[in-house]
Design a protein around this motif. Structure first.
Motif, mmCIF file in Angstrom:
data_model
loop_
_atom_site.group_PDB
_atom_site.id
_atom_site.type_symbol
_atom_site.label_atom_id
_atom_site.label_comp_id
_atom_site.label_asym_id
_atom_site.label_seq_id
_atom_site.Cartn_x
_atom_site.Cartn_y
_atom_site.Cartn_z
ATOM 1 N N LEU A 101 0.853 -1.194 0.000
ATOM 2 C CA LEU A 101 0.000 0.000 0.000
ATOM 3 C C LEU A 101 0.886 1.240 0.000
ATOM 4 O O LEU A 101 1.807 1.348 0.827
ATOM 5 N N VAL A 102 0.599 2.168 -0.892
ATOM 6 C CA VAL A 102 1.388 3.392 -0.991
ATOM 7 C C VAL A 102 0.457 4.546 -1.334
ATOM 8 O O VAL A 102 -0.577 4.346 -1.974
ATOM 9 N N GLY A 157 1.549 -13.267 -8.739
ATOM 10 C CA GLY A 157 1.127 -11.880 -8.641
ATOM 11 C C GLY A 157 1.384 -11.272 -7.279
ATOM 12 O O GLY A 157 1.472 -11.974 -6.265
ATOM 13 N N THR A 158 1.489 -9.957 -7.262
ATOM 14 C CA THR A 158 1.644 -9.207 -6.020
ATOM 15 C C THR A 158 0.738 -7.987 -6.096
ATOM 16 O O THR A 158 0.654 -7.313 -7.121
ATOM 17 N N GLN A 159 0.039 -7.728 -4.993
ATOM 18 C CA GLN A 159 -0.948 -6.652 -4.968
ATOM 19 C C GLN A 159 -0.279 -5.300 -4.751
ATOM 20 O O GLN A 159 0.539 -5.130 -3.838
ATOM 21 N N VAL A 160 -0.657 -4.345 -5.574
ATOM 22 C CA VAL A 160 -0.227 -2.954 -5.422
ATOM 23 C C VAL A 160 -1.490 -2.114 -5.242
ATOM 24 O O VAL A 160 -2.396 -2.164 -6.083
ATOM 25 N N THR A 161 -1.543 -1.369 -4.161
ATOM 26 C CA THR A 161 -2.685 -0.506 -3.882
ATOM 27 C C THR A 161 -2.183 0.911 -3.676
ATOM 28 O O THR A 161 -1.309 1.146 -2.830
ATOM 29 N N VAL A 162 -2.717 1.841 -4.450
ATOM 30 C CA VAL A 162 -2.318 3.243 -4.363
ATOM 31 C C VAL A 162 -3.513 4.041 -3.850
ATOM 32 O O VAL A 162 -4.572 4.078 -4.487
ATOM 33 N N SER A 163 -3.345 4.651 -2.698
ATOM 34 C CA SER A 163 -4.427 5.423 -2.097
ATOM 35 C C SER A 163 -4.338 6.882 -2.541
ATOM 36 O O SER A 163 -3.259 7.419 -2.764
ATOM 37 N N SER A 164 -5.491 7.517 -2.612
ATOM 38 C CA SER A 164 -5.533 8.927 -3.052
ATOM 39 C C SER A 164 -5.427 9.875 -1.886
ATOM 40 O O SER A 164 -5.475 9.482 -0.730
#
Length: 124
Positions: free
Chosen positions: A11-12, A117-124
């Protein structure tokens, strides 16, 4: 045959960076073109970037140019994806893939082996 294991997702916040890695097993890693794809919920798997077997040529999807960088280390059997200036729309599962080096096709069917796979989550 080659087995692929991705790491480095997480998470970034928007504007941040992540570096994905893909570790490959087998002695033939250096013969494969390597690629990264991503798949967001409800969407098809799409091309992100690819690199030729000796690293002399790289290819990117238009929306990644200037933000993402693909690299490989044939001595370590690894390929990396440096992702900068991340946006919420970059949120997806990112997959590492290996395929024959004689083609530059960006389509998934040009790659024979896939990681989990690897999860990438970008928060606003």
């Amino acid at each position: 045959q080659v087995q692929l294991v991705e790491s480095g997702g997480g998470l970034v916040q928007a504007g941040g960076s992540l570096r994905l890695s893909c570790a490959a097993s087998g002695r033939t890693f250096s013969t494969y073109r390597m690629g990264w794809f991503r798949q967001a919920p409800g969407k098809e798997r799409s091309f992100v970037a690819a690199i030729r077997r000796n690293g002399d040529s790289t290819y990117y999807a238009d929306s990644m140019k200037g933000r993402f960088t693909i690299s490989r280390d044939n001595a370590e059997n690894t390929v990396h994806l440096q992702m900068n200036i991340l946006k919420p729309e970059d949120t997806a599962i990112y997959y590492c893939a290996a395929g024959p080096d004689y083609t530059s096709s960006p389509y998934p069917n040009a790659f024979n082996y896939w990681g989990q796979g690897t999860q990438v989550t970008v928060s606003s």
